[in-house]
Design a protein around this motif. Structure first.
Motif, PDB file in Angstrom:
ATOM      1  N   VAL A  89      15.155   5.931  27.026  1.00  0.00           N
ATOM      2  CA  VAL A  89      15.245   4.557  26.523  1.00  0.00           C
ATOM      3  C   VAL A  89      15.516   3.582  27.661  1.00  0.00           C
ATOM      4  O   VAL A  89      15.074   2.428  27.622  1.00  0.00           O
ATOM      5  N   SER A  90      16.234   4.042  28.683  1.00  0.00           N
ATOM      6  CA  SER A  90      16.640   3.167  29.791  1.00  0.00           C
ATOM      7  C   SER A  90      15.611   3.055  30.903  1.00  0.00           C
ATOM      8  O   SER A  90      15.787   2.252  31.821  1.00  0.00           O
ATOM      9  N   SER A  91      14.558   3.850  30.864  1.00  0.00           N
ATOM     10  CA  SER A  91      13.559   3.839  31.930  1.00  0.00           C
ATOM     11  C   SER A  91      12.163   3.805  31.316  1.00  0.00           C
ATOM     12  O   SER A  91      12.001   3.898  30.099  1.00  0.00           O
ATOM     13  N   GLY A  92      11.147   3.686  32.169  1.00  0.00           N
ATOM     14  CA  GLY A  92       9.774   3.667  31.669  1.00  0.00           C
ATOM     15  C   GLY A  92       9.410   2.348  31.021  1.00  0.00           C
ATOM     16  O   GLY A  92      10.204   1.403  30.956  1.00  0.00           O
ATOM     17  N   ALA A  93       8.183   2.296  30.504  1.00  0.00           N
ATOM     18  CA  ALA A  93       7.648   1.051  29.945  1.00  0.00           C
ATOM     19  C   ALA A  93       7.643   1.043  28.421  1.00  0.00           C
ATOM     20  O   ALA A  93       7.097   0.107  27.823  1.00  0.00           O
ATOM     21  N   ARG A  94       8.224   2.049  27.791  1.00  0.00           N
ATOM     22  CA  ARG A  94       8.302   2.082  26.333  1.00  0.00           C
ATOM     23  C   ARG A  94       9.516   1.283  25.873  1.00  0.00           C
ATOM     24  O   ARG A  94      10.615   1.455  26.391  1.00  0.00           O
ATOM     25  N   THR A  95       9.329   0.419  24.912  1.00  0.00           N
ATOM     26  CA  THR A  95      10.424  -0.402  24.403  1.00  0.00           C
ATOM     27  C   THR A  95      11.289   0.405  23.434  1.00  0.00           C
ATOM     28  O   THR A  95      10.920   1.503  23.002  1.00  0.00           O
ATOM     29  N   ILE A  96      12.417  -0.147  23.057  1.00  0.00           N
ATOM     30  CA  ILE A  96      13.293   0.496  22.092  1.00  0.00           C
ATOM     31  C   ILE A  96      12.586   0.641  20.748  1.00  0.00           C
ATOM     32  O   ILE A  96      12.757   1.644  20.046  1.00  0.00           O
ATOM     33  N   GLU A  97      11.752  -0.318  20.392  1.00  0.00           N
ATOM     34  CA  GLU A  97      10.986  -0.220  19.147  1.00  0.00           C
ATOM     35  C   GLU A  97      10.024   0.955  19.206  1.00  0.00           C
ATOM     36  O   GLU A  97       9.854   1.689  18.220  1.00  0.00           O
ATOM     37  N   GLY A  98       9.390   1.146  20.374  1.00  0.00           N
ATOM     38  CA  GLY A  98       8.495   2.280  20.535  1.00  0.00           C
ATOM     39  C   GLY A  98       9.229   3.597  20.444  1.00  0.00           C
ATOM     40  O   GLY A  98       8.733   4.574  19.860  1.00  0.00           O
ATOM     41  N   ALA A  99      10.438   3.655  21.005  1.00  0.00           N
ATOM     42  CA  ALA A  99      11.251   4.876  20.949  1.00  0.00           C
ATOM     43  C   ALA A  99      11.607   5.212  19.505  1.00  0.00           C
ATOM     44  O   ALA A  99      11.550   6.377  19.088  1.00  0.00           O
ATOM     45  N   ILE A 100      11.976   4.201  18.729  1.00  0.00           N
ATOM     46  CA  ILE A 100      12.344   4.426  17.326  1.00  0.00           C
ATOM     47  C   ILE A 100      11.135   4.897  16.535  1.00  0.00           C
ATOM     48  O   ILE A 100      11.233   5.815  15.701  1.00  0.00           O
ATOM     49  N   ALA A 101       9.982   4.295  16.790  1.00  0.00           N
ATOM     50  CA  ALA A 101       8.759   4.700  16.091  1.00  0.00           C
ATOM     51  C   ALA A 101       8.418   6.161  16.399  1.00  0.00           C
ATOM     52  O   ALA A 101       8.049   6.928  15.496  1.00  0.00           O
ATOM     53  N   GLU A 102       8.545   6.566  17.654  1.00  0.00           N
ATOM     54  CA  GLU A 102       8.289   7.961  18.034  1.00  0.00           C
ATOM     55  C   GLU A 102       9.292   8.901  17.369  1.00  0.00           C
ATOM     56  O   GLU A 102       8.943  10.006  16.940  1.00  0.00           O
ATOM     57  N   PHE A 103      10.543   8.476  17.295  1.00  0.00           N
ATOM     58  CA  PHE A 103      11.577   9.298  16.680  1.00  0.00           C
ATOM     59  C   PHE A 103      11.255   9.544  15.216  1.00  0.00           C
ATOM     60  O   PHE A 103      11.323  10.679  14.726  1.00  0.00           O
ATOM     61  N   HIS A 104      10.898   8.497  14.496  1.00  0.00           N
ATOM     62  CA  HIS A 104      10.570   8.650  13.081  1.00  0.00           C
ATOM     63  C   HIS A 104       9.304   9.486  12.887  1.00  0.00           C
ATOM     64  O   HIS A 104       9.210  10.253  11.915  1.00  0.00           O
ATOM     65  N   ALA A 105       8.357   9.353  13.803  1.00  0.00           N
ATOM     66  CA  ALA A 105       7.151  10.190  13.729  1.00  0.00           C
ATOM     67  C   ALA A 105       7.511  11.659  13.907  1.00  0.00           C
ATOM     68  O   ALA A 105       6.956  12.537  13.240  1.00  0.00           O
ATOM     69  N   ASP A 106       8.466  11.939  14.792  1.00  0.00           N
ATOM     70  CA  ASP A 106       8.963  13.301  15.000  1.00  0.00           C
ATOM     71  C   ASP A 106       9.577  13.854  13.721  1.00  0.00           C
ATOM     72  O   ASP A 106       9.308  14.995  13.324  1.00  0.00           O
ATOM     73  N   ILE A 107      10.401  13.046  13.077  1.00  0.00           N
ATOM     74  CA  ILE A 107      11.084  13.478  11.861  1.00  0.00           C
ATOM     75  C   ILE A 107      10.071  13.671  10.727  1.00  0.00           C
ATOM     76  O   ILE A 107      10.153  14.637   9.957  1.00  0.00           O
ATOM     77  N   ASP A 108       9.099  12.763  10.622  1.00  0.00           N
ATOM     78  CA  ASP A 108       8.060  12.885   9.591  1.00  0.00           C
ATOM     79  C   ASP A 108       7.241  14.153   9.800  1.00  0.00           C
ATOM     80  O   ASP A 108       6.847  14.818   8.834  1.00  0.00           O
ATOM     81  N   LEU A 109       6.977  14.497  11.078  1.00  0.00           N
ATOM     82  CA  LEU A 109       6.231  15.721  11.378  1.00  0.00           C
ATOM     83  C   LEU A 109       7.017  16.944  10.915  1.00  0.00           C
ATOM     84  O   LEU A 109       6.452  17.889  10.357  1.00  0.00           O
ATOM     85  N   ASP A 110       8.328  16.920  11.134  1.00  0.00           N
ATOM     86  CA  ASP A 110       9.181  18.010  10.652  1.00  0.00           C
ATOM     87  C   ASP A 110       9.060  18.161   9.140  1.00  0.00           C
ATOM     88  O   ASP A 110       8.963  19.272   8.609  1.00  0.00           O
ATOM     89  N   ALA A 111       9.088  17.019   8.456  1.00  0.00           N
ATOM     90  CA  ALA A 111       9.040  17.045   6.993  1.00  0.00           C
ATOM     91  C   ALA A 111       7.710  17.606   6.497  1.00  0.00           C
ATOM     92  O   ALA A 111       7.660  18.371   5.530  1.00  0.00           O
ATOM     93  N   ARG A 112       6.626  17.254   7.172  1.00  0.00           N
ATOM     94  CA  ARG A 112       5.299  17.735   6.745  1.00  0.00           C
ATOM     95  C   ARG A 112       5.131  19.226   7.026  1.00  0.00           C
ATOM     96  O   ARG A 112       4.442  19.927   6.287  1.00  0.00           O
ATOM     97  N   GLN A 113       5.778  19.695   8.105  1.00  0.00           N
ATOM     98  CA  GLN A 113       5.612  21.099   8.473  1.00  0.00           C
ATOM     99  C   GLN A 113       6.600  22.020   7.761  1.00  0.00           C
ATOM    100  O   GLN A 113       6.446  23.236   7.814  1.00  0.00           O
ATOM    101  N   ALA A 114       7.591  21.457   7.113  1.00  0.00           N
ATOM    102  CA  ALA A 114       8.588  22.272   6.421  1.00  0.00           C
ATOM    103  C   ALA A 114       7.928  23.017   5.264  1.00  0.00           C
ATOM    104  O   ALA A 114       7.123  22.444   4.509  1.00  0.00           O
ATOM    105  N   PRO A 115       8.223  24.299   5.075  1.00  0.00           N
ATOM    106  CA  PRO A 115       7.612  25.066   3.977  1.00  0.00           C
ATOM    107  C   PRO A 115       8.074  24.522   2.624  1.00  0.00           C
ATOM    108  O   PRO A 115       9.242  24.184   2.444  1.00  0.00           O
ATOM    109  N   SER A 116       7.161  24.407   1.721  1.00  0.00           N
ATOM    110  CA  SER A 116       7.516  23.902   0.379  1.00  0.00           C
ATOM    111  C   SER A 116       8.145  25.027  -0.421  1.00  0.00           C
ATOM    112  O   SER A 116       7.853  26.194  -0.246  1.00  0.00           O
ATOM    113  N   SER A 117       9.080  24.651  -1.282  1.00  0.00           N
ATOM    114  CA  SER A 117       9.790  25.649  -2.069  1.00  0.00           C
ATOM    115  C   SER A 117       8.959  26.106  -3.256  1.00  0.00           C
ATOM    116  O   SER A 117       8.036  25.420  -3.692  1.00  0.00           O
TER     117      SER A 117
END
Length: 382
Positions: free
Chosen positions: A354-382
């Protein structure tokens, strides 16, 4: 070149810029090893009012960060209670004030770990000596008489309480409680108020400079200290801050003072901040026993919050190996600094990232949520 300005405000910590610069440099080296990057951390340069700055360069991303450490460790040391007798007296007063002045309707919503961590040092210093001392005295007095029993009970109790407090980092927590009680009652030194005004002027000056991104990052008790700064900053700017500005609170404990009925000055500042027009990113984990996570910092405010608050958990478990995560959880107080550390796998919210590079804090948050959404999609359904 992408140009970023960071103002960093630490918690109630007598360690100054040297410690935090070293921590930043160590984590940057770890970040580089994991990410294959070449983030460079410059040398410390002294600034007025106990401030320090250093440059963070990422030539691959054509980005540079001017990192400004807002020093107040000298004032923390001024408020650091040293006398054991004074520590005990001030602890009793501080805990009495917190117990009687906290809005318990709101405090009951705090994570249970936070409530336990907050009261454990006080119980250890105030209640436990009475119980332990009485038991020791009864045993020793039966064998050696009342006088010798009292002397032995005093020595054993003092040794036991000292060991326990050191083990739970209780001596720091007690001073933390005492300081925040004084803050709630607006009884801090004039020097600390003056330093806070200086921080405001420093940040305000940067808002008219040519930065692609400006981050006001606070950690722990620094989040509480930042509220008057933000209130004055908003007053200077007509209640609205530029789009390139973000207020970032890591491991925040604002609720500790925000939910005290007697903290009139702090409440007024918090109300002003809540009504401001700006981006506020609040990152806190329930595994951090010093952070009041997932509670709106403005929950006690009378008016509905207008500030654009985005709260999230760092989900350290996702970016740590199981053994690493277990070891980190075992040291609950050290966990409080994990917001500033790189883990086994890089999170989009990694502090060096977050403190380096050219990605903004908004971009970091968007990537984080995309990571979490990917986890949710890949989780096995019950």
């Amino acid at each position: 070149m992408f140009r970023r300005k960071i103002f960093y405000l630490s918690g109630f910590d007598p360690r100054g810029a040297r410690f935090y610069h070293q921590l930043f440099a160590e984590q940057a080296a770890r970040f580089n090893a994991i990410a294959g990057r070449a983030v460079e951390v410059g040398k410390r340069e002294k600034q007025p009012q106990n401030g320090t700055s250093w440059a963070v360069r990422d030539d691959d991303a054509d980005a540079v960060t001017d990192y400004q450490f807002l020093g107040w460790d000298d004032l923390v040391r001024d408020h650091w209670v040293r006398s054991p007798a004074m520590l005990l007296a001030k602890t009793i007063i501080a805990y009495f004030n917190f117990v009687t002045q906290l809005d318990w309707h709101i405090v009951r919503r705090f994570p249970i770990g936070v409530r336990i961590a907050f009261f454990t040092p006080g119980v250890t210093l105030i209640v436990l000596p009475l119980l332990l001392g009485a038991l020791c005295w009864l045993g020793a007095a039966a064998l050696l008489g009342a006088g010798w029993g009292a002397a032995i009970a005093l020595m054993l109790t003092t040794a036991a309480i000292t060991i326990i407090l050191r083990r739970i980092r209780g001596l720091w927590l007690l001073r933390f409680v005492i300081f925040n009680d004084a803050l709630a009652r607006d009884r801090l030194s004039a020097e600390l108020h003056a330093r806070s005004e200086y921080f405001t002027d420093l940040i305000a000056a940067s808002l008219d400079e040519d930065w692609d991104e400006i981050l006001f990052v606070t950690h722990s008790n620094g989040s509480i200290m930042a509220i008057p700064v933000m209130a004055r900053l908003l007053a200077m700017r007509g209640g609205k801050l530029p789009d390139n500005f973000t207020f970032v609170t890591l491991g925040s404990c604002i609720g500790l003072i925000g939910n005290r009925r007697d903290s009139a000055h702090f409440h007024a500042a918090l109300e002003s901040v809540g009504q401001g027009d700006f981006r506020w990113v609040d990152i806190g984990s329930i595994t951090d026993i010093i952070c009041i996570a997932n509670i709106d910092p403005c929950v006690s405010c009378k008016l509905p919050r207008r500030a654009r608050l985005h709260q999230m958990s760092p989900r350290w478990f996702r970016y740590s190996d199981p053994a690493t995560y277990a070891a980190r959880k075992a040291d609950r107080h050290n966990t409080h600094f994990d917001y500033l550390r790189s883990l086994d796998r890089l999170s989009p919210l990694d502090y060096i990232g977050v403190s380096s590079g050219a990605r903004t804090i908004e971009g970091a948050i968007a990537e984080f949520h995309a990571d979490i959404d990917l986890d949710a999609r890949q989780a096995p359904s019950s």
